[in-house]
Scaffold this active site. Structure first.
Site, PDB file in Angstrom:
ATOM      1  N   GLU A 290       0.826  -1.211   0.000  1.00  0.00           N
ATOM      2  CA  GLU A 290       0.000   0.000   0.000  1.00  0.00           C
ATOM      3  C   GLU A 290       0.863   1.266   0.000  1.00  0.00           C
ATOM      4  O   GLU A 290       0.672   2.158   0.826  1.00  0.00           O
ATOM      5  CB  GLU A 290      -0.966  -0.022   1.187  1.00  0.00           C
ATOM      6  N   ASP A 369      -8.711  -8.839   3.718  1.00  0.00           N
ATOM      7  CA  ASP A 369      -8.435  -7.801   4.705  1.00  0.00           C
ATOM      8  C   ASP A 369      -9.511  -7.739   5.791  1.00  0.00           C
ATOM      9  O   ASP A 369     -10.338  -6.827   5.784  1.00  0.00           O
ATOM     10  CB  ASP A 369      -8.331  -6.448   3.992  1.00  0.00           C
ATOM     11  N   GLU A 397     -12.657  -2.355  12.010  1.00  0.00           N
ATOM     12  CA  GLU A 397     -12.612  -1.608  10.748  1.00  0.00           C
ATOM     13  C   GLU A 397     -13.735  -2.000   9.793  1.00  0.00           C
ATOM     14  O   GLU A 397     -14.404  -1.141   9.230  1.00  0.00           O
ATOM     15  CB  GLU A 397     -11.243  -1.819  10.079  1.00  0.00           C
TER      16      GLU A 397
HETATM   17  C1  GCU Z   1      -6.091  -2.140   5.652  1.00  0.00           C
HETATM   18  C2  GCU Z   1      -6.432  -0.858   6.336  1.00  0.00           C
HETATM   19  C3  GCU Z   1      -5.272   0.086   6.379  1.00  0.00           C
HETATM   20  C4  GCU Z   1      -4.047  -0.624   6.935  1.00  0.00           C
HETATM   21  C5  GCU Z   1      -3.788  -1.899   6.190  1.00  0.00           C
HETATM   22  C6  GCU Z   1      -2.693  -2.756   6.802  1.00  0.00           C
HETATM   23  O1  GCU Z   1      -5.926  -1.940   4.279  1.00  0.00           O
HETATM   24  O2  GCU Z   1      -7.534  -0.263   5.711  1.00  0.00           O
HETATM   25  O3  GCU Z   1      -5.642   1.175   7.148  1.00  0.00           O
HETATM   26  O4  GCU Z   1      -2.943   0.192   6.875  1.00  0.00           O
HETATM   27  O5  GCU Z   1      -4.931  -2.688   6.192  1.00  0.00           O
HETATM   28  O6  GCU Z   1      -3.025  -3.749   7.433  1.00  0.00           O
HETATM   29  O7  GCU Z   1      -1.539  -2.460   6.656  1.00  0.00           O
END
Ligand code: GCU
Length: 682
Positions: A290, A369, A397
């Site tokens: 990400e 996730d 979440e």
């Molecule tokens: C999810 C989440 C993020 C987090 C990511 C992770 O995508 O929405 O906020 O950073 O998981 O586990 O690294």
């Protein structure tokens, strides 16, 4: 802003309110200790806790008969005197395994036996738990050894005070880019130690801005102070690390794990860090994920990155926990071949056996996730020569933001019980992460934590059952979700049987209830983009995140069989065939593995579309029932708690109705098939 200085926060399950003694009071009259170093801080904290608990719950002022203990010094008693009359004896016993304890009642005395101070502390809390639950300790002989070596909370707290995916206020670890250490820090340590947590990561896995500087002089002093408080409760302190620190702090133009300049910089840095933060357990790393930097940028493998850091921290006893949440987050929704679910396995399995001893791969429970229902990640057990750690999320979440009630322990039980077929006789996820499968020690379980600086710590008072339950389950995997909930209710809300029974009726099925009114049969998502609360069926459908339901006018679901993305083949047999075949695929995961026509007949005798309608109507009715049950408790639990939860239930009901109506209308409009029961669909 609450900085934790006003002492307003609640004491959660360590309230120590008056309890029925059931004969327990007599054991707490005097405390003595044999074989341990009286000056040990963990021991001292265990004794303080016993004294506090005995006073609050049983009205007994325990006399503490050994030096090093405040009460003993005040009363001038000596060790010898105390041994003669002690009723509660903390005794070193090398036959009890590390971090374990034995509670034994014999000849009118109660013993907490352990081979180390951590075990003693856990034993003390276990004893206090029994008292809080009004169980008699007479005749007790119970030995408990923790199932998992590492039992961790991961906090996603940012240094500006915000919390990524936090639903309980702001951070109590950071404020205005400073590290905060105060009485709340200590209470946090007490709470998590009381449920057996032995490792905590305080900062977000997305390490940006000031957080990159946590490993510098700017923060060492405060960080070490916090780490010291944790150590006094047997908790190892961890930080999330910025993989690109060589660039951001070191002024080197690279983070290539094989570059000598990079290695040299880390060597120097780690020597400094472990010197300045004694009790540092190591680091958690989110790399190549990400938008975070990582070894892939330099054409290196995940093992290259993890091993480089691990080798450097090894002389200090450090470990590197390396996350496997690595996938392409800039996907094209038109692309049916790339499958996000495959990514973790594809990125990590090839290097199985190459990860060094003090590397642990941390694997999310599912391949996507933290959805309300997902299959278990095929990496768990799929890796046969690598240390593994399970990651779950109690921060809600995708499961209701601590507005909606969602007791997650039943889900975690399912995950732990899952048979991976990786090794005969030791093949459940619980076996893998406890070290039983591979005979390894660097294994365990971590949860993304759900706390914040709200007075009640978890936003919704009922969400504290997850905060409590995760630790209890991590320590003793065999506990049932109901046993854990039962304890939590008695310690936190009330021991009144009506309250205990009713709260259980509300919470035990709450995960299924949430699933009923949200995304059906394992497909996941359908949430409002970014916030992830509330319904938006197509919210992620045409996005870059790889999170698609692929609904059209004929059906819905992602074909992950051998005719589709082939994800099902990542499992060992028979799981691979079970998932691959639509007939044998568990129906609660049907849409995760198959693209299914709306007219497909489920084993219940309902068509898929009718199941979607029915479960959504049912989900809302179940929320209404939960609310009615909650209302029956008015006056039986603290007003403050009753009212706060009642307000959240109003929001949950609104949320559930939105989900019901949006999902049902969406699929009615797509399919043109009416609800058999002719209920309102828009
Ligand atoms: C999810 C989440 C993020 C987090 C990511 C992770 O995508 O929405 O906020 O950073 O998981 O586990 O690294």
């Amino acid at each position: 802003m609450v900085t934790g200085m006003d002492n307003k926060w609640t004491q959660l399950w360590l309230k120590y309110e008056a309890k029925k003694a059931n004969g327990n009071d007599k054991y707490f009259k005097s405390i003595s200790c044999q074989g341990f170093d009286y000056n040990n801080k963990i021991l001292k904290n265990a004794v303080d806790e016993l004294i506090k608990g005995a006073k609050g719950m049983l009205g007994v002022t325990a006399e503490c008969g050994f030096t090093g203990c405040q009460t003993a010094e005040e009363s001038g008693s000596t060790v010898k005197d105390s041994l003669l009359k002690a009723t509660l004896i903390l005794e070193k016993d090398e036959t009890v395994a590390a971090e374990g304890y034995r509670l034994l009642e014999k000849d009118g005395c109660l013993y907490i036996k352990a081979s180390d101070e951590k075990g003693l502390l856990y034993g003390a809390f276990a004893l206090l738990r029994a008292v809080a639950c009004e169980k008699t300790v007479r005749g007790m002989d119970k030995t408990v050894i923790p199932d998992n070596p590492l039992r961790m909370y991961n906090h996603w707290d940012n240094m500006d005070n915000s919390i990524e995916r936090g639903y309980s206020g702001d951070s109590f670890f950071f404020e205005n880019n400073e590290v905060v250490v105060n009485e709340r820090t200590r209470d946090y340590a007490r709470f998590v130690a009381s449920i057996g947590i032995n490792g905590v990561v305080i900062n977000n896995v997305n390490v940006k801005n000031c957080a990159t500087w946590l490993i510098t002089d700017r923060y060492f002093e405060k960080v070490a102070e916090m780490a010291e408080i944790f150590a006094e409760y047997g908790i190892k302190f961890f930080l999330s690390l910025n993989y690109a620190a060589t660039i951001e702090l070191g002024g080197i133009d690279s983070a290539d794990p094989l570059d000598e300049r990079v290695i040299g910089w880390w060597k120097q840095k780690m020597a400094e860090v472990f010197d300045r933060i004694p009790n540092l357990g190591g680091f958690l790393v989110k790399a190549d994920s990400e938008g975070r930097p990582g070894p892939f940028t330099y054409g290196r493998t995940q093992a290259d990155g993890a091993n480089m850091l691990a080798d450097i921290v090894k002389p200090y006893g450090g470990i590197i926990i390396w996350r496997c949440f690595v996938y392409n987050c800039t996907q094209d929704w038109r692309d049916y071949k790339t499958d996000r679910a495959r990514a973790g396995y594809d990125n990590f399995i090839k290097m199985d056996g190459d990860y060094h001893d003090n590397v642990i791969l941390q694997i999310k429970n599912g391949p996507m996730d933290f959805q309300i229902r997902e299959p278990i990640s095929p990496l768990l057990g799929g890796l046969k020569k690598t240390n593994q750690m399970l990651e779950v999320q109690i921060a809600q979440e995708y499961t209701g933001h601590q507005i909606d009630v969602c007791y997650l322990i039943p889900m975690f039980k399912e995950i732990l019980d899952f048979k991976t077929y990786c090794k005969e006789g030791a093949d459940t996820v619980a076996d893998v992460i406890s070290g039983r499968t591979l005979g390894n020690k660097n294994t365990g379980i971590a949860a993304v934590c759900n706390t914040g600086n709200d007075n009640n710590w978890t936003g919704n008072d009922l969400a504290a059952a997850n905060f409590y339950g995760f630790g209890r389950l991590a320590f003793t995997t065999a506990l049932s979700a109901e046993e854990i909930l039962d304890e939590w209710i008695r310690m936190t809300l009330s021991t009144d049987e009506d309250v205990v029974g009713t709260v259980k009726e509300i919470m035990l099925p709450s995960r299924e209830v949430y699933e009923n009114y949200t995304s059906p049969l394992g497909i996941g998502w359908m949430v409002t983009p970014h916030t992830h609360y509330g319904c938006s069926v197509d919210g992620y459908e045409y996005s870059r995140w790889g999170t698609y339901h692929r609904a059209d006018h004929l059906g819905i679901g992602v074909d992950r069989s051998d005719k589709g993305t082939g994800y099902a083949q990542q499992y060992f047999e028979p799981n691979a065939s079970i998932y691959n075949n639509i007939e044998s695929c568990p129906e609660n995961l049907l849409l995760f593995f198959h693209h299914v026509p709306y007219t497909y007949m489920l084993k219940t005798g309902k068509t898929l579309i009718q199941h979607i309608y029915d479960s959504h109507f049912e989900g809302v009715m179940q929320v209404e029932e939960m609310i009615a049950k909650w209302k029956s408790l008015k006056g039986k639990i603290a007003d403050e708690v009753y009212e706060l939860v009642e307000k959240r239930f109003d929001l949950q009901l609104y949320n559930a109705k939105e989900w019901r109506d949006q999902v049902n209308s969406y699929f009615w409009r797509k399919s043109g098939i009416a609800d058999e029961k002719k209920r309102a669909i828009y």
